[in-house]
Motif scaffolding. Structure first.
Motif, PDB file in Angstrom:
ATOM      1  N   ALA A  45     -25.167 -64.661 105.518  1.00 35.05           N
ATOM      2  CA  ALA A  45     -25.918 -65.316 104.458  1.00 35.05           C
ATOM      3  C   ALA A  45     -24.878 -66.687 104.043  1.00 35.05           C
ATOM      4  O   ALA A  45     -24.882 -67.561 103.552  1.00 35.05           O
ATOM      5  CB  ALA A  45     -24.705 -64.590 102.688  1.00 35.05           C
ATOM      6  N   LEU A  46     -23.427 -67.208 105.269  1.00 35.71           N
ATOM      7  CA  LEU A  46     -23.169 -67.763 105.143  1.00 35.71           C
ATOM      8  C   LEU A  46     -23.365 -69.127 106.280  1.00 35.71           C
ATOM      9  O   LEU A  46     -23.487 -69.937 105.693  1.00 35.71           O
ATOM     10  CB  LEU A  46     -21.796 -67.773 105.773  1.00 35.71           C
ATOM     11  N   THR A  47     -24.312 -68.302 107.380  1.00 33.86           N
ATOM     12  CA  THR A  47     -25.335 -69.460 107.826  1.00 33.86           C
ATOM     13  C   THR A  47     -26.051 -70.379 106.579  1.00 33.86           C
ATOM     14  O   THR A  47     -26.425 -71.262 107.153  1.00 33.86           O
ATOM     15  CB  THR A  47     -25.839 -68.345 109.359  1.00 33.86           C
ATOM     16  N   ALA A  48     -26.928 -68.973 105.949  1.00 34.94           N
ATOM     17  CA  ALA A  48     -27.584 -69.388 104.828  1.00 34.94           C
ATOM     18  C   ALA A  48     -27.218 -70.705 104.299  1.00 34.94           C
ATOM     19  O   ALA A  48     -27.777 -71.896 104.185  1.00 34.94           O
ATOM     20  CB  ALA A  48     -28.233 -69.062 104.231  1.00 34.94           C
ATOM     21  N   LEU A  49     -26.048 -70.787 103.933  1.00 33.58           N
ATOM     22  CA  LEU A  49     -25.305 -71.361 102.250  1.00 33.58           C
ATOM     23  C   LEU A  49     -25.319 -73.198 103.521  1.00 33.58           C
ATOM     24  O   LEU A  49     -25.449 -73.564 103.177  1.00 33.58           O
ATOM     25  CB  LEU A  49     -24.169 -71.090 102.545  1.00 33.58           C
ATOM     26  N   ILE A  50     -24.398 -72.741 104.982  1.00 39.54           N
ATOM     27  CA  ILE A  50     -24.561 -74.285 105.685  1.00 39.54           C
ATOM     28  C   ILE A  50     -25.495 -74.742 106.519  1.00 39.54           C
ATOM     29  O   ILE A  50     -25.604 -75.784 105.892  1.00 39.54           O
ATOM     30  CB  ILE A  50     -23.678 -73.338 107.306  1.00 39.54           C
ATOM     31  N   THR A  51     -26.795 -73.918 106.489  1.00 41.77           N
ATOM     32  CA  THR A  51     -28.062 -74.384 106.668  1.00 41.77           C
ATOM     33  C   THR A  51     -28.398 -74.803 105.403  1.00 41.77           C
ATOM     34  O   THR A  51     -29.060 -76.727 105.496  1.00 41.77           O
ATOM     35  CB  THR A  51     -29.438 -73.310 107.006  1.00 41.77           C
ATOM     36  N   GLN A  52     -28.036 -74.585 104.172  1.00 44.58           N
ATOM     37  CA  GLN A  52     -28.731 -75.763 103.252  1.00 44.58           C
ATOM     38  C   GLN A  52     -27.975 -76.466 102.381  1.00 44.58           C
ATOM     39  O   GLN A  52     -28.786 -77.661 102.475  1.00 44.58           O
ATOM     40  CB  GLN A  52     -28.419 -74.559 101.667  1.00 44.58           C
ATOM     41  N   ILE A  85     -26.616 -78.575 104.528  1.00 46.27           N
ATOM     42  CA  ILE A  85     -26.661 -79.752 106.117  1.00 46.27           C
ATOM     43  C   ILE A  85     -28.315 -79.937 105.155  1.00 46.27           C
ATOM     44  O   ILE A  85     -28.381 -81.307 105.608  1.00 46.27           O
ATOM     45  CB  ILE A  85     -27.068 -78.635 107.458  1.00 46.27           C
ATOM     46  N   THR A  86     -29.637 -79.257 105.086  1.00 41.62           N
ATOM     47  CA  THR A  86     -30.084 -79.855 104.863  1.00 41.62           C
ATOM     48  C   THR A  86     -30.017 -80.890 103.522  1.00 41.62           C
ATOM     49  O   THR A  86     -30.668 -82.276 103.337  1.00 41.62           O
ATOM     50  CB  THR A  86     -31.327 -78.662 104.264  1.00 41.62           C
ATOM     51  N   LEU A  87     -28.849 -80.584 102.356  1.00 45.60           N
ATOM     52  CA  LEU A  87     -29.160 -81.231 101.209  1.00 45.60           C
ATOM     53  C   LEU A  87     -28.502 -82.929 101.399  1.00 45.60           C
ATOM     54  O   LEU A  87     -28.815 -83.349 101.227  1.00 45.60           O
ATOM     55  CB  LEU A  87     -28.160 -80.725 100.716  1.00 45.60           C
ATOM     56  N   ALA A  88     -27.714 -82.799 102.119  1.00 47.46           N
ATOM     57  CA  ALA A  88     -26.892 -83.894 102.831  1.00 47.46           C
ATOM     58  C   ALA A  88     -27.619 -84.821 104.562  1.00 47.46           C
ATOM     59  O   ALA A  88     -27.678 -85.765 103.239  1.00 47.46           O
ATOM     60  CB  ALA A  88     -25.821 -83.577 103.789  1.00 47.46           C
ATOM     61  N   ALA A  89     -28.180 -84.078 104.876  1.00 44.68           N
ATOM     62  CA  ALA A  89     -29.753 -84.845 105.152  1.00 44.68           C
ATOM     63  C   ALA A  89     -30.657 -86.117 104.133  1.00 44.68           C
ATOM     64  O   ALA A  89     -30.693 -86.583 104.572  1.00 44.68           O
ATOM     65  CB  ALA A  89     -30.389 -83.532 105.976  1.00 44.68           C
ATOM     66  N   VAL A  90     -31.044 -84.507 102.836  1.00 43.69           N
ATOM     67  CA  VAL A  90     -31.854 -85.636 102.063  1.00 43.69           C
ATOM     68  C   VAL A  90     -31.356 -86.299 101.582  1.00 43.69           C
ATOM     69  O   VAL A  90     -31.591 -88.140 101.148  1.00 43.69           O
ATOM     70  CB  VAL A  90     -32.137 -84.057 101.106  1.00 43.69           C
ATOM     71  N   ILE A  91     -30.652 -86.372 101.231  1.00 42.49           N
ATOM     72  CA  ILE A  91     -29.257 -87.447 100.377  1.00 42.49           C
ATOM     73  C   ILE A  91     -29.225 -88.828 101.017  1.00 42.49           C
ATOM     74  O   ILE A  91     -29.226 -89.721 100.738  1.00 42.49           O
ATOM     75  CB  ILE A  91     -28.280 -86.964  99.616  1.00 42.49           C
TER      76      ILE A  91
END
Length: 154
Positions: A104-111, A113-119
């Motif tokens: 779950a922690l890995t999924a949260l960190i991946t999300q 990072i994806t959000l930061a890349a989009v912003i």
């Protein structure tokens, strides 16, 4: 397909015939019977069968089985094995929860990072597209500017 069987005469063989011999049994002399008086005279019982016959005989006391030995206590090794199994199950449950938490922690960190890349990508796109609308150069608004001898005094 198969070769034809020719008619061959059988080879003569020597045959030995064995005849059984009788074995005489050994004579066994029975041991002499010694009469023994019973301790007491057993009681005689008579039973009338349903068809009317009467059967008389000595009453036989039923055999009493030997008393069962006390059940031994559970061995210490069995208790240790059982406790080890319970401990192993507890550890497996904890490891399962730990791996679930890590996933779950890995999924949260991946999300994140994806959000930061989009912003960040959006911010870069805004900078690129807004710069292309201006006609180049930097716009400076000058108020009360004094230029003396080709020098700017603001």
């Amino acid at each position: 397909m198969y070769p034809e069987q020719g008619h061959h005469t059988p080879a003569e063989r020597a045959v030995t015939v064995h005849t059984p011999t009788t074995i005489t049994p050994a004579t066994v002399t029975p041991a002499p019977l010694i009469p023994v008086q019973p301790q007491g005279v057993p009681s005689v019982a008579s039973v009338v069968l349903p068809d009317g016959r009467v059967v008389t005989g000595y009453a036989i006391n039923p055999m009493q089985p030997e008393p069962l030995a006390a059940k031994p206590a559970v061995s210490r090794a069995a208790v240790n094995v059982a406790l080890g199994g319970v401990g192993f199950l507890a550890v497996c449950g904890g490891l399962l929860l730990l791996t679930t938490f890590i996933a779950a922690l890995t999924a949260l960190i991946t999300q994140l990072i994806t959000l930061a890349a989009v912003i960040f990508g959006g911010w870069i796109a805004v900078q690129v597209f807004s710069a292309s609308r201006s006609k180049g150069g930097t716009t400076v608004n000058i108020r009360k500017a004094v230029i003396k001898r080709n020098h700017f005094h603001g």
